[in-house]
Design a protein around this motif. Sequence first.
Motif, PDB file in Angstrom:
ATOM      1  N   PRO A 206      26.962  50.067  41.557  1.00 22.42           N
ATOM      2  CA  PRO A 206      27.351  49.300  42.429  1.00 22.42           C
ATOM      3  C   PRO A 206      27.591  49.650  43.807  1.00 22.42           C
ATOM      4  O   PRO A 206      27.593  51.004  44.219  1.00 22.42           O
ATOM      5  CB  PRO A 206      28.463  48.945  41.874  1.00 22.42           C
ATOM      6  CG  PRO A 206      29.135  50.174  40.961  1.00 22.42           C
ATOM      7  CD  PRO A 206      27.910  50.943  40.842  1.00 22.42           C
ATOM      8  N   ALA A 209      33.341  51.491  46.750  1.00 20.23           N
ATOM      9  CA  ALA A 209      34.532  50.656  46.712  1.00 20.23           C
ATOM     10  C   ALA A 209      34.863  50.276  48.176  1.00 20.23           C
ATOM     11  O   ALA A 209      34.744  51.336  49.042  1.00 20.23           O
ATOM     12  CB  ALA A 209      35.627  51.393  45.876  1.00 20.23           C
ATOM     13  N   SER A 211      35.991  46.792  51.126  1.00 17.74           N
ATOM     14  CA  SER A 211      35.921  45.509  51.444  1.00 17.74           C
ATOM     15  C   SER A 211      34.525  45.049  52.083  1.00 17.74           C
ATOM     16  O   SER A 211      34.011  45.902  52.924  1.00 17.74           O
ATOM     17  CB  SER A 211      37.197  45.054  52.274  1.00 17.74           C
ATOM     18  OG  SER A 211      38.268  45.298  51.878  1.00 17.74           O
ATOM     19  N   TYR A 212      34.290  44.028  51.846  1.00 16.94           N
ATOM     20  CA  TYR A 212      32.693  43.715  52.176  1.00 16.94           C
ATOM     21  C   TYR A 212      32.958  42.227  52.736  1.00 16.94           C
ATOM     22  O   TYR A 212      33.194  41.375  52.079  1.00 16.94           O
ATOM     23  CB  TYR A 212      31.473  43.737  51.192  1.00 16.94           C
ATOM     24  CG  TYR A 212      31.423  45.350  50.798  1.00 16.94           C
ATOM     25  CD1 TYR A 212      30.355  45.870  51.434  1.00 16.94           C
ATOM     26  CD2 TYR A 212      32.326  45.957  49.778  1.00 16.94           C
ATOM     27  CE1 TYR A 212      30.365  47.041  51.085  1.00 16.94           C
ATOM     28  CE2 TYR A 212      31.956  47.248  49.404  1.00 16.94           C
ATOM     29  CZ  TYR A 212      31.046  47.861  50.160  1.00 16.94           C
ATOM     30  OH  TYR A 212      30.764  49.187  49.728  1.00 16.94           O
ATOM     31  N   LEU A 216      26.168  42.722  49.668  1.00 17.12           N
ATOM     32  CA  LEU A 216      26.503  43.582  48.518  1.00 17.12           C
ATOM     33  C   LEU A 216      25.074  44.117  48.258  1.00 17.12           C
ATOM     34  O   LEU A 216      24.277  43.182  47.900  1.00 17.12           O
ATOM     35  CB  LEU A 216      27.294  43.127  47.565  1.00 17.12           C
ATOM     36  CG  LEU A 216      28.896  42.440  47.850  1.00 17.12           C
ATOM     37  CD1 LEU A 216      29.249  41.642  46.765  1.00 17.12           C
ATOM     38  CD2 LEU A 216      29.675  43.766  48.131  1.00 17.12           C
ATOM     39  N   ILE A 238      31.570  36.230  41.910  1.00 18.88           N
ATOM     40  CA  ILE A 238      32.559  36.463  43.042  1.00 18.88           C
ATOM     41  C   ILE A 238      33.618  35.227  43.258  1.00 18.88           C
ATOM     42  O   ILE A 238      33.370  34.177  43.348  1.00 18.88           O
ATOM     43  CB  ILE A 238      31.617  36.355  44.349  1.00 18.88           C
ATOM     44  CG1 ILE A 238      30.490  37.485  44.478  1.00 18.88           C
ATOM     45  CG2 ILE A 238      32.615  36.431  45.572  1.00 18.88           C
ATOM     46  CD1 ILE A 238      29.615  37.385  45.644  1.00 18.88           C
ATOM     47  N   GLN A 267      35.103  34.984  48.307  1.00 16.27           N
ATOM     48  CA  GLN A 267      36.281  35.739  48.212  1.00 16.27           C
ATOM     49  C   GLN A 267      36.423  36.057  46.732  1.00 16.27           C
ATOM     50  O   GLN A 267      36.397  35.387  45.905  1.00 16.27           O
ATOM     51  CB  GLN A 267      37.408  35.074  48.916  1.00 16.27           C
ATOM     52  CG  GLN A 267      38.690  35.915  49.069  1.00 16.27           C
ATOM     53  CD  GLN A 267      39.861  35.288  49.506  1.00 16.27           C
ATOM     54  OE1 GLN A 267      40.174  34.193  49.485  1.00 16.27           O
ATOM     55  NE2 GLN A 267      40.569  36.037  50.590  1.00 16.27           N
ATOM     56  N   ASP A 268      36.756  37.541  46.714  1.00 17.47           N
ATOM     57  CA  ASP A 268      37.273  38.048  45.156  1.00 17.47           C
ATOM     58  C   ASP A 268      37.977  39.130  45.775  1.00 17.47           C
ATOM     59  O   ASP A 268      37.628  40.334  45.822  1.00 17.47           O
ATOM     60  CB  ASP A 268      36.136  38.435  44.692  1.00 17.47           C
ATOM     61  CG  ASP A 268      36.394  38.488  43.005  1.00 17.47           C
ATOM     62  OD1 ASP A 268      37.455  38.788  42.734  1.00 17.47           O
ATOM     63  OD2 ASP A 268      35.696  38.252  42.094  1.00 17.47           O
ATOM     64  N   ASP A 270      39.999  40.730  43.447  1.00 16.24           N
ATOM     65  CA  ASP A 270      40.429  41.632  42.444  1.00 16.24           C
ATOM     66  C   ASP A 270      39.095  42.244  41.888  1.00 16.24           C
ATOM     67  O   ASP A 270      38.852  42.620  40.719  1.00 16.24           O
ATOM     68  CB  ASP A 270      41.075  41.162  41.100  1.00 16.24           C
ATOM     69  CG  ASP A 270      40.345  39.814  40.592  1.00 16.24           C
ATOM     70  OD1 ASP A 270      39.294  39.678  41.149  1.00 16.24           O
ATOM     71  OD2 ASP A 270      40.808  39.284  39.692  1.00 16.24           O
ATOM     72  N   GLY A 271      38.242  42.031  42.929  1.00 16.65           N
ATOM     73  CA  GLY A 271      36.651  42.556  42.494  1.00 16.65           C
ATOM     74  C   GLY A 271      35.713  41.757  41.744  1.00 16.65           C
ATOM     75  O   GLY A 271      36.065  41.055  41.116  1.00 16.65           O
ATOM     76  N   VAL A 272      34.319  41.932  42.259  1.00 15.41           N
ATOM     77  CA  VAL A 272      33.212  41.057  41.706  1.00 15.41           C
ATOM     78  C   VAL A 272      32.816  41.810  40.397  1.00 15.41           C
ATOM     79  O   VAL A 272      33.260  42.904  40.091  1.00 15.41           O
ATOM     80  CB  VAL A 272      32.101  41.115  42.665  1.00 15.41           C
ATOM     81  CG1 VAL A 272      32.540  40.661  44.077  1.00 15.41           C
ATOM     82  CG2 VAL A 272      31.448  42.616  42.991  1.00 15.41           C
ATOM     83  N   ALA A 273      32.042  41.022  39.625  1.00 18.91           N
ATOM     84  CA  ALA A 273      31.425  41.296  38.078  1.00 18.91           C
ATOM     85  C   ALA A 273      30.318  40.938  38.118  1.00 18.91           C
ATOM     86  O   ALA A 273      29.728  39.667  38.314  1.00 18.91           O
ATOM     87  CB  ALA A 273      32.497  40.730  37.216  1.00 18.91           C
TER      88      ALA A 273
END
Length: 275
Positions: A206, A209, A211-212, A216, A238, A267-268, A270-273
């Motif tokens: 990925p 770590a 902020s983007y 991505l 996201i 916006q996310d 707590d992290g994307v998956a």
Amino acid sequence: GNPSLTVRIGLTDRLATYISGSGTTSLLFRVGVLPDDADSDGIQLQSLNLNSGSIKDSSLNDASLTLAAVNMANVVVDGSAPGVIAITKPNDGYYRSTQSLAWSLQFDKIVFVTNTPTLRLNVGAVTKTLSYLAGSGTNTLIFSYTTIPGDVAINGVQLLPAIDLSSGQIKDVYGNMIKTSLSGFGLSYAGIIVDSIAPVVTRVAPPMAGSYSQRLVFSLETSEKVTVVGNPEIALNIGGTLKSLIYQSVSGTNKLSFSASLLLPDQDLDGVAMA
């Protein structure tokens, strides 16, 4: 005694030995056909020989040894075994699971097949069976094998140097069994590559770590080099919304890149998956 008949087969005179018939009006003589005997326009009777024996009637009159003219143009002899004169292989290339590999064997005469004769094919370290498919009644027979999952032969395949008649027969119209040897032909085929093991993803890299706000990029590594056709995508979650990671590059390697552009209101916190 042992009377005999001299029989001309092709250019060779052979002796047909007396078998039976004494005390009747018909005497039986027999001569065996040897390998490679041939007479395409019919055998000929040459002479009747007493060989210190006798042929008499009941009054002890000697039988005439003169043979009546007999037309035996249709009594032809072919003792030669059919042999393979050419082998046609599949096209060079890559073969995956469930694809057919077919070899054609051309013989020097028409042959007829009973049941299922086979060929043997080394696919990697495993010997596979090519089963008879078609061609009986012609001079060309086709043998085929369908690849299965797990077949791998990165350096090509090899035919074993003999036709296997343990589960079938191949004969000519006269009943001569074929010569099974394939020696003398090139039986290694480096251009026929078998790979029936599907590539798998071995690693997902990925973005670092952080902020983007714009883009991505995810990298995937596969277990072997792959070729990409079309535009594969990976779903990315996201903040509860699915976006598509679009394939970017690089076909022909084992590393693939996928990316997604970020737009408002993506916006996310707590992290994307990856979905």
